[in-house]
Design an enzyme around this catalytic site. Structure first.
Site, PDB file in Angstrom:
ATOM      1  N   GLY A 158       0.720  -1.296   0.203  1.00 16.95           N
ATOM      2  CA  GLY A 158      -0.215   0.035  -0.044  1.00 16.95           C
ATOM      3  C   GLY A 158       0.826   1.233  -0.123  1.00 16.95           C
ATOM      4  N   GLN A 159       0.278   2.486  -0.069  1.00 11.72           N
ATOM      5  CA  GLN A 159       0.795   3.702  -0.140  1.00 11.72           C
ATOM      6  C   GLN A 159       1.868   3.744   1.095  1.00 11.72           C
ATOM      7  OE1 GLN A 159      -1.034   7.274  -1.764  1.00 11.72           O
ATOM      8  NE2 GLN A 159      -2.801   6.387  -1.032  1.00 11.72           N
ATOM      9  N   ASP A 194      -3.019 -12.819   4.755  1.00 11.67           N
ATOM     10  CA  ASP A 194      -4.072 -12.448   4.784  1.00 11.67           C
ATOM     11  C   ASP A 194      -4.703 -12.176   6.111  1.00 11.67           C
ATOM     12  OD1 ASP A 194      -6.876 -12.098   4.423  1.00 11.67           O
ATOM     13  OD2 ASP A 194      -7.430 -13.980   3.670  1.00 11.67           O
ATOM     14  N   ILE A 195      -4.627 -11.080   6.349  1.00 13.08           N
ATOM     15  CA  ILE A 195      -4.850 -10.423   7.798  1.00 13.08           C
ATOM     16  C   ILE A 195      -6.280 -11.003   8.484  1.00 13.08           C
ATOM     17  CG2 ILE A 195      -3.198  -8.694   7.859  1.00 13.08           C
ATOM     18  CD1 ILE A 195      -5.750  -6.887   7.780  1.00 13.08           C
ATOM     19  N   TYR A 234      -9.035  -2.072   3.549  1.00 10.83           N
ATOM     20  CA  TYR A 234      -9.867  -1.889   2.236  1.00 10.83           C
ATOM     21  C   TYR A 234     -10.240  -0.362   2.097  1.00 10.83           C
ATOM     22  CZ  TYR A 234     -14.190  -2.485  -0.685  1.00 10.83           C
ATOM     23  OH  TYR A 234     -15.195  -2.457  -1.409  1.00 10.83           O
ATOM     24  N   THR A 284      -8.685   6.362   9.952  1.00 13.46           N
ATOM     25  CA  THR A 284      -9.090   7.350   9.243  1.00 13.46           C
ATOM     26  C   THR A 284     -10.042   8.422   9.657  1.00 13.46           C
ATOM     27  OG1 THR A 284     -10.325   7.678   7.060  1.00 13.46           O
ATOM     28  CG2 THR A 284     -10.958   5.783   8.377  1.00 13.46           C
ATOM     29  N   TYR A 314     -17.580   2.126   4.552  1.00  7.57           N
ATOM     30  CA  TYR A 314     -16.063   2.126   4.898  1.00  7.57           C
ATOM     31  C   TYR A 314     -15.769   2.769   6.254  1.00  7.57           C
ATOM     32  CZ  TYR A 314     -11.556   4.139   4.579  1.00  7.57           C
ATOM     33  OH  TYR A 314     -10.090   4.571   4.768  1.00  7.57           O
ATOM     34  N   LYS A 343     -13.953   0.841   9.568  1.00  8.83           N
ATOM     35  CA  LYS A 343     -12.632   1.286  10.028  1.00  8.83           C
ATOM     36  C   LYS A 343     -12.887   1.574  11.569  1.00  8.83           C
ATOM     37  CE  LYS A 343      -9.302   2.180   8.346  1.00  8.83           C
ATOM     38  NZ  LYS A 343      -7.896   1.249   8.123  1.00  8.83           N
ATOM     39  N   TRP A 383      -6.622  11.824   3.778  1.00  4.06           N
ATOM     40  CA  TRP A 383      -6.242  12.647   2.396  1.00  4.06           C
ATOM     41  C   TRP A 383      -4.683  12.149   1.866  1.00  4.06           C
ATOM     42  CZ3 TRP A 383      -8.274  18.050   1.020  1.00  4.06           C
ATOM     43  CH2 TRP A 383      -9.491  18.149   1.365  1.00  4.06           C
TER      44      TRP A 383
END
Length: 291
Positions: A10-11, A37-38, A62, A102, A126, A130, A151
């Site tokens: 991921g980022q 696979d967590i 996700y 997030t 979402y 989270k 962001w």
């Protein structure tokens, strides 16, 4: 110190790997979904038991905000069950866990920047997944850091900066939402913040809890886009200017509702760890690496 990273592709995960490779005083194991696979508790327990990390960093998530409205089961498997499995495994070996969350855990209706103690009220699947992940981590492992950000952009993966640069190469004008506000956050700065936290929690057991980390100054998406294009033109990433027209959220309907206010108050993380907010404008200077 031994660190296990989930979500290496991921980022933030890729930035973490690049950062930790230069750290000679620690050992780390970074795994992507094909290796870990967590959502698979048996697999998580096995890998954590074998590697015996001091800290687990969960950078897996996700993040398809709109698709989550139809894929709530998958979103919860990755964003709720996965973090719980990692936190449970961490607690079994007396390790700590750092979990990335997030701004979507808030409803975005506040006129102030959100603090860690503000009431959560996610608006979509979402955000709900989270928030459930945060709660699962806190319940399963007392030695936890939950790091809320917003962001996120960087050289890797899909993000707003890359999307703007791609669209600018084929269009003369764009409409960008101007009534949603937040702090763009460079993924590399998140990685640096996590490393700083990792080193400190190895020495101090009184810093566990929830923290906010995002960029400053706060802007809307329209202003962010204008800055992206300004720097892209200066550095010849774009060859001609593009007209950026401000639009409203109502002008750009999406399946999932976006928070109007994603501004996060980051005083707590600065006071506890000396970590300053992400300087997103400085990160954009390397804009050639995003295109």
């Amino acid at each position: 110190m031994k660190i296990l990273i989930a979500g290496k592709n991921g980022q933030v995960g890729r930035c973490l790997v690049n950062l930790l490779e230069a750290q000679t005083e620690l050992t780390f194991l970074a795994l992507g979904r094909e290796e870990l696979d967590i959502a698979d508790r048996i697999q998580v327990d096995k890998i954590v038991s074998e590697f015996q990390p001091n800290i687990i960093i969960n950078a897996a998530a996700y993040t398809a905000v709109d698709k989550a409205e139809q894929e709530s089961e998958l979103a919860n498997a990755i964003n709720r069950d996965g973090p719980h499995n990692l936190a449970h495994a961490a607690n079994n070996i007396n390790a700590a866990i750092i979990h990335i969350s997030t701004d979507y855990v808030f409803n975005g209706d506040s006129i102030e920047s959100y603090t860690e103690s503000d009431t959560t009220a996610p608006q979509g699947e979402y955000g709900r997944s989270k928030l459930a992940g945060e709660q699962a981590v806190a319940q399963a492992c007392p030695k936890h850091i939950i790091l809320r950000t917003a962001w996120v952009f960087g050289e890797h993966g899909n993000n707003f900066v890359k999307t703007m640069l791609r669209l600018a190469k084929t269009r003369e004008s764009l409409g960008v939402v101007a009534d949603q506000f937040g702090g763009p956050t460079y993924a590399g700065d998140i990685a640096n913040a996590i490393l700083t936290i990792s080193k400190q929690i190895a020495r101090d057991s009184h810093v566990y809890g929830i923290y906010h980390f995002s960029g400053f100054p706060h802007v809307n998406w329209h202003t962010f886009a204008e800055k992206i294009f300004e720097i892209a033109l200066e550095q010849n990433v774009l060859v001609q200017p593009i007209q950026v027209n401000p639009i409203t959220t109502l002008d750009y309907p999406t399946p999932a509702k976006r928070p109007a206010n994603s501004r996060l108050n980051c005083d707590k993380i600065h006071n506890a760890f000396g970590i300053k907010q992400s300087d997103w404008q400085a990160a954009l200077v390397r804009i050639k690496e995003y295109s």
